[in-house]
Design a protein around this motif. Structure first.
Motif, PDB file in Angstrom:
ATOM      1  N   ARG A 109       0.831  -1.215   0.000  1.00 19.18           N
ATOM      2  CA  ARG A 109       0.000   0.000   0.000  1.00 19.18           C
ATOM      3  C   ARG A 109       0.863   1.260   0.000  1.00 19.18           C
ATOM      4  O   ARG A 109       0.527   2.246  -0.677  1.00 19.18           O
ATOM      5  N   LEU A 154       1.982   1.711  -3.560  1.00 21.53           N
ATOM      6  CA  LEU A 154       0.870   2.165  -4.395  1.00 21.53           C
ATOM      7  C   LEU A 154       0.565   3.637  -4.129  1.00 21.53           C
ATOM      8  O   LEU A 154       0.294   4.400  -5.059  1.00 21.53           O
ATOM      9  N   ASP A 155       0.623   4.036  -2.851  1.00 18.25           N
ATOM     10  CA  ASP A 155       0.416   5.451  -2.515  1.00 18.25           C
ATOM     11  C   ASP A 155       1.506   6.319  -3.144  1.00 18.25           C
ATOM     12  O   ASP A 155       1.231   7.395  -3.675  1.00 18.25           O
ATOM     13  N   CYS A 208       1.204   5.618  -7.481  1.00 18.81           N
ATOM     14  CA  CYS A 208      -0.051   5.414  -8.223  1.00 18.81           C
ATOM     15  C   CYS A 208      -1.156   6.354  -7.752  1.00 18.81           C
ATOM     16  O   CYS A 208      -2.340   5.988  -7.718  1.00 18.81           O
ATOM     17  N   THR A 209      -0.772   7.565  -7.341  1.00 20.48           N
ATOM     18  CA  THR A 209      -1.760   8.567  -6.924  1.00 20.48           C
ATOM     19  C   THR A 209      -1.475   9.878  -7.643  1.00 20.48           C
ATOM     20  O   THR A 209      -0.447  10.043  -8.293  1.00 20.48           O
ATOM     21  N   CYS A 259       0.191   3.477 -12.606  1.00 23.57           N
ATOM     22  CA  CYS A 259       1.032   2.295 -12.432  1.00 23.57           C
ATOM     23  C   CYS A 259       0.582   1.113 -13.275  1.00 23.57           C
ATOM     24  O   CYS A 259      -0.611   0.877 -13.467  1.00 23.57           O
ATOM     25  N   ILE A 262       1.226  -2.960 -12.796  1.00 19.49           N
ATOM     26  CA  ILE A 262       1.626  -3.839 -11.699  1.00 19.49           C
ATOM     27  C   ILE A 262       1.984  -5.211 -12.254  1.00 19.49           C
ATOM     28  O   ILE A 262       1.267  -5.750 -13.101  1.00 19.49           O
ATOM     29  N   ILE A 322      -1.551  -8.056  -3.994  1.00 14.69           N
ATOM     30  CA  ILE A 322      -2.238  -7.000  -4.742  1.00 14.69           C
ATOM     31  C   ILE A 322      -3.756  -7.191  -4.675  1.00 14.69           C
ATOM     32  O   ILE A 322      -4.513  -6.225  -4.548  1.00 14.69           O
ATOM     33  N   TRP A 341      -6.320   3.709  -6.115  1.00 16.35           N
ATOM     34  CA  TRP A 341      -5.077   3.987  -6.837  1.00 16.35           C
ATOM     35  C   TRP A 341      -5.284   4.012  -8.345  1.00 16.35           C
ATOM     36  O   TRP A 341      -6.221   3.416  -8.866  1.00 16.35           O
ATOM     37  N   ILE A 385      -4.294   2.498 -11.405  1.00 16.88           N
ATOM     38  CA  ILE A 385      -3.653   1.272 -11.901  1.00 16.88           C
ATOM     39  C   ILE A 385      -4.211   0.953 -13.278  1.00 16.88           C
ATOM     40  O   ILE A 385      -5.425   0.919 -13.467  1.00 16.88           O
TER      41      ILE A 385
END
Length: 275
Positions: A60, A63-64, A67-68, A73, A75, A85, A121, A123
């Motif tokens: 997480r 991802l933060d 992907c913000t 992103c 993956i 995930i 996020w 993604i």
């Protein structure tokens, strides 16, 4: 502060770990860091030993980080990284996330940009190599050390009940399923890559693992390509699509520190399409 959008390729390891948690430049689990494995690649390292629930914060955090805000992103995951995930998306993909600056500290955490949040996020998709989302009979049978917390998560019934596998927040999981398995053919049902059977690496739904094979095997239901139900009618989890089925039985489960095995197929896709 830059407002330019950047794409990142995040790699999430499986059991046994390898890279230093929080160090997104450490690709020792995968292979040489010089390999092309997608745009702006980052290694989302966790210990590959403890429970998914206790290690998931590392995923997480990454991802933060990447992907913000304006950033997006791609993956890629291997083995138990599939659980990591899937767990993050189901349990946290609908929560508010602070937009971050993509500059991690030594713990793999990034700083807020402007104090605003977003839901989940950014993604594009997920590539899953030898995915353990459905667990492995090797965990059931005790072929892996049962004292290892992650191994209890990897039992087929436990892995399948760990989170809602159908809730990918609309993201497609492209499944890469290997079949060069001989060592545990008596324990793993159907085709397998020596650690994970097709029911898991192919994203087949249900509370336990069935037996699925390549079309050349007449005595076993086929694992179908794409999102279609398997032969026999059992559906795949929502948004799970088989991108590669190892009809030639040529790739096993193991990256071997050289982007090898089923990981090689996911890496080739990331090189081509994660831009």
């Amino acid at each position: 502060m830059s407002s330019f959008a950047t794409n990142y390729s995040l790699w999430i390891n499986g059991r046994t770990g390898g890279g230093q948690p929080g160090n997104h430049a450490d690709f020792s689990y995968w292979g040489p860091a010089s390999a092309n494995a997608g745009v702006n690649k980052k290694s989302v390292n966790w210990d590959g030993y403890n429970h998914v629930s206790s290690e998931n914060y590392l995923v997480r955090d990454a991802l933060d980080c990447y992907c913000t805000g304006a950033n997006w992103c791609y993956i890629a995951v291997h083995s138990a990284g599939d659980l990591m995930i899937g767990y993050a998306l189901d349990l946290y993909g609908g929560t508010q996330r602070y937009k971050k600056n993509a500059i991690p500290n030594s713990a793999g955490q990034c700083t807020n940009t402007d104090g605003t949040t977003q839901t989940g996020w950014n993604i594009k998709w997920v590539d899953v190599a030898g995915g353990a989302g459905g667990g492995s009979e090797l965990a059931n049978a005790g072929d892996w050390a049962l004292s290892e917390p992650l191994v209890s998560d990897l039992k087929t019934s436990t892995a399948r009940a760990l989170y809602n596998h159908n809730n990918t927040r609309g993201k497609v999981f492209y499944m890469y399923a290997g079949a060069k398995g001989t060592l545990y053919s008596g324990i793993l049902p159907g085709q397998d890559d020596e650690a994970i059977a097709y029911h898991s690496s192919g994203g087949i739904s249900g509370s336990s693992g069935g037996s699925y094979c390549n079309p050349s095997d007449w005595f076993c239901n086929d694992l179908t390509l794409g999102t279609a139900a398997a032969q026999g009618g059992t559906a795949k989890w929502t948004n799970h699509s088989v991108a590669f089925r190892d009809d030639g039985e040529s790739v096993n489960h193991y990256a071997n520190g050289s982007w090898g095995g089923i990981v090689s197929k996911a890496r080739a896709d990331m090189e081509l399409n994660a831009r």
